[in-house]
Design a protein around this motif. Structure first.
Motif, PDB file in Angstrom:
ATOM      1  N   ARG A  10      -8.900   8.498   9.193  1.00 21.61           N
ATOM      2  CA  ARG A  10      -9.367   7.938   7.911  1.00 21.61           C
ATOM      3  C   ARG A  10      -8.213   7.275   7.156  1.00 21.61           C
ATOM      4  O   ARG A  10      -8.359   6.215   6.580  1.00 21.61           O
ATOM      5  CB  ARG A  10      -9.990   9.041   7.035  1.00 21.61           C
ATOM      6  CG  ARG A  10     -11.327   9.565   7.520  1.00 21.61           C
ATOM      7  CD  ARG A  10     -12.436   8.522   7.438  1.00 21.61           C
ATOM      8  NE  ARG A  10     -12.518   7.829   6.168  1.00 21.61           N
ATOM      9  CZ  ARG A  10     -13.152   8.251   5.071  1.00 21.61           C
ATOM     10  NH1 ARG A  10     -13.805   9.397   5.109  1.00 21.61           N
ATOM     11  NH2 ARG A  10     -13.167   7.553   3.965  1.00 21.61           N
ATOM     12  N   VAL A  11      -7.057   7.919   7.170  1.00 19.32           N
ATOM     13  CA  VAL A  11      -5.879   7.370   6.480  1.00 19.32           C
ATOM     14  C   VAL A  11      -5.481   6.045   7.126  1.00 19.32           C
ATOM     15  O   VAL A  11      -5.252   5.042   6.440  1.00 19.32           O
ATOM     16  CB  VAL A  11      -4.689   8.366   6.520  1.00 19.32           C
ATOM     17  CG1 VAL A  11      -3.436   7.735   5.914  1.00 19.32           C
ATOM     18  CG2 VAL A  11      -5.035   9.646   5.791  1.00 19.32           C
TER      19      VAL A  11
ATOM     20  N   PRO B 265       0.817  -1.215   0.000  1.00 19.75           N
ATOM     21  CA  PRO B 265       0.000   0.000   0.000  1.00 19.75           C
ATOM     22  C   PRO B 265       0.861   1.280   0.000  1.00 19.75           C
ATOM     23  O   PRO B 265       1.802   1.397   0.786  1.00 19.75           O
ATOM     24  CB  PRO B 265      -0.807  -0.086   1.303  1.00 19.75           C
ATOM     25  CG  PRO B 265      -0.707  -1.501   1.738  1.00 19.75           C
ATOM     26  CD  PRO B 265       0.577  -2.039   1.188  1.00 19.75           C
TER      27      PRO B 265
ATOM     28  N   HIS C 148      -7.621   3.133   6.452  1.00 13.76           N
ATOM     29  CA  HIS C 148      -7.393   2.640   5.089  1.00 13.76           C
ATOM     30  C   HIS C 148      -6.249   1.628   5.018  1.00 13.76           C
ATOM     31  O   HIS C 148      -6.222   0.781   4.137  1.00 13.76           O
ATOM     32  CB  HIS C 148      -7.113   3.827   4.162  1.00 13.76           C
ATOM     33  CG  HIS C 148      -7.348   3.517   2.727  1.00 13.76           C
ATOM     34  ND1 HIS C 148      -8.598   3.513   2.167  1.00 13.76           N
ATOM     35  CD2 HIS C 148      -6.495   3.160   1.746  1.00 13.76           C
ATOM     36  CE1 HIS C 148      -8.500   3.180   0.897  1.00 13.76           C
ATOM     37  NE2 HIS C 148      -7.237   2.960   0.617  1.00 13.76           N
TER      38      HIS C 148
ATOM     39  N   CYS D 200      -1.099  11.421   0.185  1.00  9.29           N
ATOM     40  CA  CYS D 200      -2.041  12.422   0.707  1.00  9.29           C
ATOM     41  C   CYS D 200      -1.670  13.759   0.061  1.00  9.29           C
ATOM     42  O   CYS D 200      -1.001  14.611   0.680  1.00  9.29           O
ATOM     43  CB  CYS D 200      -1.980  12.471   2.218  1.00  9.29           C
ATOM     44  SG  CYS D 200      -2.402  10.881   2.965  1.00  9.29           S
TER      45      CYS D 200
ATOM     46  N   THR E 106      -2.735   4.790  -3.781  1.00  5.23           N
ATOM     47  CA  THR E 106      -4.050   5.342  -3.427  1.00  5.23           C
ATOM     48  C   THR E 106      -3.888   6.849  -3.299  1.00  5.23           C
ATOM     49  O   THR E 106      -3.036   7.318  -2.529  1.00  5.23           O
ATOM     50  CB  THR E 106      -4.550   4.758  -2.090  1.00  5.23           C
ATOM     51  OG1 THR E 106      -4.691   3.349  -2.243  1.00  5.23           O
ATOM     52  CG2 THR E 106      -5.889   5.362  -1.688  1.00  5.23           C
TER      53      THR E 106
ATOM     54  N   PHE F  32      -5.074   9.929  -1.775  1.00  5.14           N
ATOM     55  CA  PHE F  32      -5.873  10.197  -0.572  1.00  5.14           C
ATOM     56  C   PHE F  32      -5.752  11.681  -0.265  1.00  5.14           C
ATOM     57  O   PHE F  32      -5.015  12.083   0.637  1.00  5.14           O
ATOM     58  CB  PHE F  32      -5.324   9.341   0.588  1.00  5.14           C
ATOM     59  CG  PHE F  32      -6.337   8.959   1.615  1.00  5.14           C
ATOM     60  CD1 PHE F  32      -6.984   9.921   2.375  1.00  5.14           C
ATOM     61  CD2 PHE F  32      -6.646   7.632   1.833  1.00  5.14           C
ATOM     62  CE1 PHE F  32      -7.914   9.565   3.322  1.00  5.14           C
ATOM     63  CE2 PHE F  32      -7.583   7.257   2.781  1.00  5.14           C
ATOM     64  CZ  PHE F  32      -8.220   8.227   3.528  1.00  5.14           C
TER      65      PHE F  32
ATOM     66  N   LEU G 241       0.013   5.336   0.104  1.00  3.39           N
ATOM     67  CA  LEU G 241      -1.024   6.364   0.209  1.00  3.39           C
ATOM     68  C   LEU G 241      -0.390   7.730  -0.030  1.00  3.39           C
ATOM     69  O   LEU G 241       0.506   8.137   0.724  1.00  3.39           O
ATOM     70  CB  LEU G 241      -1.682   6.336   1.599  1.00  3.39           C
ATOM     71  CG  LEU G 241      -2.871   5.373   1.763  1.00  3.39           C
ATOM     72  CD1 LEU G 241      -2.432   3.942   1.550  1.00  3.39           C
ATOM     73  CD2 LEU G 241      -3.506   5.542   3.119  1.00  3.39           C
TER      74      LEU G 241
END
Ligand code: FMN
Length: 196
Positions: A177-178, A125, A181, A129, A152, A154, A127
């Motif tokens: 929220r992160v 994964p 995930h 942001c 992802t 985000f 992420l």
């Protein structure tokens, strides 16, 4: 879990600080590798009044870290630069458009960009942001490229439906929220219950 947290030169130092606090407090996380780009330091100084790279984690946490190790963004030979190093994923918070571009185009020219590249090739994964407004077409294309490679996207977009009273609460909810995930649901996170 072993996670990597990188911070880059986009606005949102408070979010990075809240993320670090949450990771340090979470018993499911045993090791955090942390890297800050040179430009992240500039934003940390602007937004949180923190200066210098020395003891950066301690300054952000307000205490000595128990599990977080700081790596230099210039050290492309650090552990997280190799796919053989065990990792459960990487979060870049905040992720600048410059770092997004480097990742989308596979530049791997800093530890952060290289570790993100490795995370993608190992199908772990990643992420991103991202934070910018408005987006130009280059930003949008780079987000698509990164998403197609497995990241992802985000974006740093806070929620309002939990009626946050201050920025820290808003940042904390975003961090929750992160982390949810990546399989780390947080105690105290606001969960929407439509029936109420
Ligand atoms: C106070 C401040 C705020 C910034 N905010 C953003 C931002 O929100 N998004 C962004 O993409 N760049 C932002 N920048 C510009 C980046 O820092 C710049 O593009 C830098 O080259 C990014 O480098 P890095 O990705 O290696 O950290 C900001 C710069 C400063 C000084």
């Amino acid at each position: 879990m072993h996670l990597t947290l990188a911070i880059t030169g986009a606005s949102g130092a408070l979010l990075a600080q809240q993320m670090l606090l949450a990771l340090e407090a979470d018993d499911r996380v045993t090791r955090v590798h942390f890297a800050a780009s040179e430009n992240a330091l500039r934003v940390l100084a602007e937004e949180l009044g923190l200066s210098g790279r020395n003891d950066l984690i301690e300054k952000l946490l307000g205490a000595k870290p128990a599990k977080t190790i700081q790596l230099s963004d210039a050290d492309v030979g650090a552990s997280i630069a190799s796919g053989s190093h065990p990792s459960d994923g990487m979060i870049i918070l905040p992720c600048s458009m410059g770092t997004l571009a480097a990742i989308a185009h596979g530049l791997a020219n800093s530890l952060i960009a290289r570790a993100a590249d490795v995370t993608l090739k190992e199908r772990r994964p990643l992420l991103l942001c991202v934070r910018e407004t408005p987006f130009n077409r280059i930003h949008l294309r780079n987000m698509t490229l990164a998403a197609e490679a497995g990241a992802t996207i985000f974006p740093v977009i806070p929620a309002f439906y939990n009626h946050p009273l201050h920025t820290t609460e808003m940042a904390r909810q975003f961090v929750c929220r992160v982390l949810a995930h990546v399989g780390l649901p947080q105690p105290g996170a606001y969960l929407w219950k439509a029936e109420e």
